[in-house]
Write a protein that holds these residues in place. Structure first.
Motif, PDB file in Angstrom:
ATOM      1  N   GLU A 122      22.785 -15.599   7.579  1.00 58.97           N
ATOM      2  CA  GLU A 122      23.479 -14.890   6.490  1.00 58.97           C
ATOM      3  C   GLU A 122      22.493 -14.360   5.463  1.00 58.97           C
ATOM      4  O   GLU A 122      22.838 -14.105   4.316  1.00 58.97           O
ATOM      5  CB  GLU A 122      24.456 -15.841   5.803  1.00 58.97           C
ATOM      6  CG  GLU A 122      25.735 -15.999   6.602  1.00 58.97           C
ATOM      7  CD  GLU A 122      26.473 -17.267   6.228  1.00 58.97           C
ATOM      8  OE1 GLU A 122      26.343 -17.712   5.075  1.00 58.97           O
ATOM      9  OE2 GLU A 122      27.155 -17.805   7.116  1.00 58.97           O
ATOM     10  N   THR A 123      21.252 -14.198   5.900  1.00 56.02           N
ATOM     11  CA  THR A 123      20.208 -13.822   4.945  1.00 56.02           C
ATOM     12  C   THR A 123      19.636 -12.441   5.275  1.00 56.02           C
ATOM     13  O   THR A 123      19.251 -12.173   6.415  1.00 56.02           O
ATOM     14  CB  THR A 123      19.077 -14.878   4.987  1.00 56.02           C
ATOM     15  OG1 THR A 123      19.646 -16.141   4.635  1.00 56.02           O
ATOM     16  CG2 THR A 123      17.960 -14.533   4.032  1.00 56.02           C
ATOM     17  N   SER A 124      19.614 -11.588   4.256  1.00 57.71           N
ATOM     18  CA  SER A 124      19.024 -10.262   4.450  1.00 57.71           C
ATOM     19  C   SER A 124      17.633 -10.234   3.819  1.00 57.71           C
ATOM     20  O   SER A 124      17.367 -10.909   2.827  1.00 57.71           O
ATOM     21  CB  SER A 124      19.910  -9.186   3.828  1.00 57.71           C
ATOM     22  OG  SER A 124      20.071  -9.452   2.449  1.00 57.71           O
ATOM     23  N   VAL A 125      16.754  -9.430   4.434  1.00 56.51           N
ATOM     24  CA  VAL A 125      15.336  -9.447   4.050  1.00 56.51           C
ATOM     25  C   VAL A 125      14.808  -8.020   3.923  1.00 56.51           C
ATOM     26  O   VAL A 125      15.135  -7.156   4.739  1.00 56.51           O
ATOM     27  CB  VAL A 125      14.496 -10.184   5.133  1.00 56.51           C
ATOM     28  CG1 VAL A 125      13.019 -10.213   4.765  1.00 56.51           C
ATOM     29  CG2 VAL A 125      15.016 -11.595   5.375  1.00 56.51           C
ATOM     30  N   ALA A 126      13.993  -7.788   2.894  1.00 61.58           N
ATOM     31  CA  ALA A 126      13.251  -6.524   2.776  1.00 61.58           C
ATOM     32  C   ALA A 126      11.763  -6.846   2.778  1.00 61.58           C
ATOM     33  O   ALA A 126      11.335  -7.818   2.147  1.00 61.58           O
ATOM     34  CB  ALA A 126      13.617  -5.811   1.479  1.00 61.58           C
ATOM     35  N   VAL A 127      10.981  -6.030   3.494  1.00 60.33           N
ATOM     36  CA  VAL A 127       9.536  -6.278   3.613  1.00 60.33           C
ATOM     37  C   VAL A 127       8.773  -5.051   3.137  1.00 60.33           C
ATOM     38  O   VAL A 127       8.921  -3.962   3.698  1.00 60.33           O
ATOM     39  CB  VAL A 127       9.147  -6.576   5.080  1.00 60.33           C
ATOM     40  CG1 VAL A 127       7.634  -6.800   5.200  1.00 60.33           C
ATOM     41  CG2 VAL A 127       9.898  -7.802   5.608  1.00 60.33           C
ATOM     42  N   GLN A 128       7.964  -5.235   2.091  1.00 57.61           N
ATOM     43  CA  GLN A 128       7.098  -4.138   1.647  1.00 57.61           C
ATOM     44  C   GLN A 128       5.744  -4.285   2.317  1.00 57.61           C
ATOM     45  O   GLN A 128       5.087  -5.310   2.171  1.00 57.61           O
ATOM     46  CB  GLN A 128       6.902  -4.174   0.124  1.00 57.61           C
ATOM     47  CG  GLN A 128       6.099  -2.974  -0.349  1.00 57.61           C
ATOM     48  CD  GLN A 128       5.376  -3.194  -1.667  1.00 57.61           C
ATOM     49  OE1 GLN A 128       4.951  -4.288  -1.992  1.00 57.61           O
ATOM     50  NE2 GLN A 128       5.240  -2.123  -2.428  1.00 57.61           N
ATOM     51  N   GLY A 129       5.306  -3.247   3.062  1.00 52.47           N
ATOM     52  CA  GLY A 129       4.022  -3.320   3.747  1.00 52.47           C
ATOM     53  C   GLY A 129       4.247  -3.731   5.193  1.00 52.47           C
ATOM     54  O   GLY A 129       4.218  -4.916   5.513  1.00 52.47           O
ATOM     55  N   TYR A 130       4.470  -2.745   6.056  1.00 49.76           N
ATOM     56  CA  TYR A 130       4.742  -3.053   7.459  1.00 49.76           C
ATOM     57  C   TYR A 130       3.425  -3.031   8.241  1.00 49.76           C
ATOM     58  O   TYR A 130       3.258  -2.296   9.205  1.00 49.76           O
ATOM     59  CB  TYR A 130       5.763  -2.046   8.007  1.00 49.76           C
ATOM     60  CG  TYR A 130       6.504  -2.531   9.242  1.00 49.76           C
ATOM     61  CD1 TYR A 130       7.390  -3.590   9.166  1.00 49.76           C
ATOM     62  CD2 TYR A 130       6.316  -1.906  10.469  1.00 49.76           C
ATOM     63  CE1 TYR A 130       8.065  -4.036  10.290  1.00 49.76           C
ATOM     64  CE2 TYR A 130       7.003  -2.334  11.603  1.00 49.76           C
ATOM     65  CZ  TYR A 130       7.866  -3.403  11.498  1.00 49.76           C
ATOM     66  OH  TYR A 130       8.539  -3.843  12.609  1.00 49.76           O
ATOM     67  N   GLY A 131       2.469  -3.839   7.779  1.00 46.30           N
ATOM     68  CA  GLY A 131       1.176  -3.942   8.471  1.00 46.30           C
ATOM     69  C   GLY A 131       1.136  -5.225   9.260  1.00 46.30           C
ATOM     70  O   GLY A 131       2.160  -5.678   9.794  1.00 46.30           O
ATOM     71  N   ASN A 132      -0.028  -5.845   9.323  1.00 44.32           N
ATOM     72  CA  ASN A 132      -0.156  -7.077  10.109  1.00 44.32           C
ATOM     73  C   ASN A 132       0.799  -8.147   9.585  1.00 44.32           C
ATOM     74  O   ASN A 132       1.644  -8.663  10.329  1.00 44.32           O
ATOM     75  CB  ASN A 132      -1.617  -7.554  10.062  1.00 44.32           C
ATOM     76  CG  ASN A 132      -1.768  -8.906  10.735  1.00 44.32           C
ATOM     77  OD1 ASN A 132      -1.510  -9.939  10.144  1.00 44.32           O
ATOM     78  ND2 ASN A 132      -2.155  -8.908  11.996  1.00 44.32           N
TER      79      ASN A 132
END
Ligand code: NAD
Length: 440
Positions: free
Chosen positions: A231-241
């Protein structure tokens, strides 16, 4: 005058969604400020405090490179060793136009705290070259890497200082470093560096390790909060390693990844992104950027929108000082897991704390990389290599144990996790300094 990000990076129109470069704040001031706060809380001996406020060694080198067109350009390189109190110095090498002495000093000190917080027997170092490598050929990067390695070699060594990858460096760059040292030494010395390709002494599981470690601590945090991963949503800044592996592993754990971004901008879908399709598009893009994803199932967002989008967990995994006083009160995530080093300014941290946002600090959240670097070094030294499951299991044991230790300590001290993690780390380093004594 030093070029700014926007001056040095000439990018096609599709990539001009980049957030404005962060207002320059000195990461070293942040690091010293937080050390002072931890020292005051710990009632640290003033002499030991003074030792920890300065790096042990700072080396600045000039790196001449013959470019493919025959021209010679000279770049500035750095290697800083903050502390060897708990073991050989350890830390990455970064190629970026913003690299400067104070940034390298700060990142070196953070490595000291990071190794201490997860209990691996290393001190802290960092290095880098002030360069934009994105327009350089592989041959140019190789020549620059080999010359830089030779220039900092006097202070490197498997028992002295062991570099690793960081922003814009990768296993290939580590292979060139190991080869340069081995050629100059007349013997194979792969243990001089970690994050190498597996075919020359690298560890299985290393390239995913920082993202995996971030995913593991995110899982632990959500467990503490009584929140289901599904039930957890996630945002990721920086789609590198770091960011891309954290996103993939969290998705495999059940989370919904709704937003990702890189220097070319971001992609958003509240129902969850198709990471497999995104990864294929990134792999096909000449610069391996999200701009290569052209499908219509996403909204294009900029990096500021990514940071402030409506999610449960935000993972800043790009560069430092992305969460600042001017955007901290608009961040809607309840939990922040710092994949990058120093992504939050001190002012922003205070704002987040007052709003009840829980932050898993960088020195814990992104320690998975150095943990598996340590496992790689151990494998190199004993010339015996482990299966990936074993590496991942050891990583998981260390990350879970460290998260719980920091969580419990912060609760007991009634401080936020960032200060708790730092206090624990500073205390461990101070103990080592006390045990060793001040030479001579
Ligand atoms: P990387 O070069 O592989 O990835 C960096 C990503 O950030 C890229 O996708 C890049 O496009 C993106 N980016 C750069 N500027 C941006 C901006 N202004 N807005 C949005 N995205 C931007 O680097 P990495 O190795 O993944 O490192 C990322 C961070 O994690 C750094 O702070 C690094 O010090 C830290 N870190 C890395 C490791 C590791 O093992 N690689 C370990 C610990 C900490």
């Amino acid at each position: 005058m030093k070029p700014t990000m926007t001056q040095v990076q000439t990018r096609p129109a599709a990539e001009l969604l980049v957030a404005e470069p962060s207002p320059k704040q000195d990461l070293w001031d942040t690091v010293v400020g937080t050390l002072d706060e931890a020292a005051a809380r710990l009632n640290l001996d003033p002499g030991i405090h003074a030792i920890l406020r300065e790096p042990e060694r700072e080396l600045i080198v000039s790196v001449p490179v013959v470019h493919d067109d025959g021209s010679i350009r000279v770049y500035k390189g750095y290697r800083v060793q903050h502390s060897s109190a708990r073991g050989p110095c350890k830390g990455g090498i970064r190629y970026h136009p913003d690299v400067n002495l104070n940034e390298v000093k700060a990142l070196a000190a953070m490595m000291t705290w990071k190794c201490a917080v997860v209990g691996i027997p290393y001190g802290g170092a960092k290095g880098g070259i002030q360069v934009d490598p994105t327009g350089m050929s592989q041959r140019e990067i190789e020549r620059m890497t080999r010359r830089f390695t030779a220039m900092i070699l006097p202070i490197l060594g498997p028992k002295r200082d062991i570099p690793a990858p960081d922003v814009n460096t990768n296993p290939q760059v580590m292979a060139w470093i190991a080869d340069t040292v081995s050629m100059l030494g007349g013997a194979a010395i792969p243990e001089i560096v970690t994050g190498k390709p597996i075919n020359m002494g690298g560890s299985r599981g290393r390239k995913e390790a920082t993202g995996r470690g971030g995913a593991i601590v995110t899982g632990e945090l959500l467990k503490q909060m009584g929140r289901a991963l599904t039930e957890t949503s996630v945002a990721v800044q920086g789609y590198g390693n770091v960011g891309s592996y954290a996103a993939r592993i969290l998705r495999s754990m059940g989370c919904k990844i709704v937003a990702v971004s890189d220097v070319s901008g971001g992609l958003y879908n509240p129902h969850g992104l198709d990471l497999d399709a995104i990864d294929r598009a990134v792999a096909d893009h000449p610069k391996r950027l999200l701009a290569g994803y052209t499908a219509g199932d996403v909204d294009r967002i900029n990096n500021e929108e990514l940071l402030t989008c409506d999610v449960d967990v935000l993972i800043p995994a790009a560069l430092e000082h992305q969460i600042r006083a001017d955007n901290a009160d608009r961040i809607r995530a309840r939990y922040i897991v710092e994949g990058a080093n120093g992504p939050t300014t001190r002012e922003a941290d205070a704002i987040l704390e007052s709003r009840g946002v829980v932050v898993v600090p960088d020195i814990l959240a992104n320690a998975g990389g150095v943990v598996v670097s340590y496992l790689e070094w151990v494998q190199d030294l004993q010339n015996f290599f482990w299966e990936e499951e074993e590496v991942n299991q050891q990583l998981s044991n260390i990350m879970v144990r460290s998260f719980r230790e920091v969580w419990g300590y912060a609760e007991a001290q009634e401080v936020p996790m960032r200060l708790g993690a730092l206090m624990l780390a500073v205390d461990k380093v101070a103990e080592a300094v006390r045990s060793r004594g001040i030479w001579p």
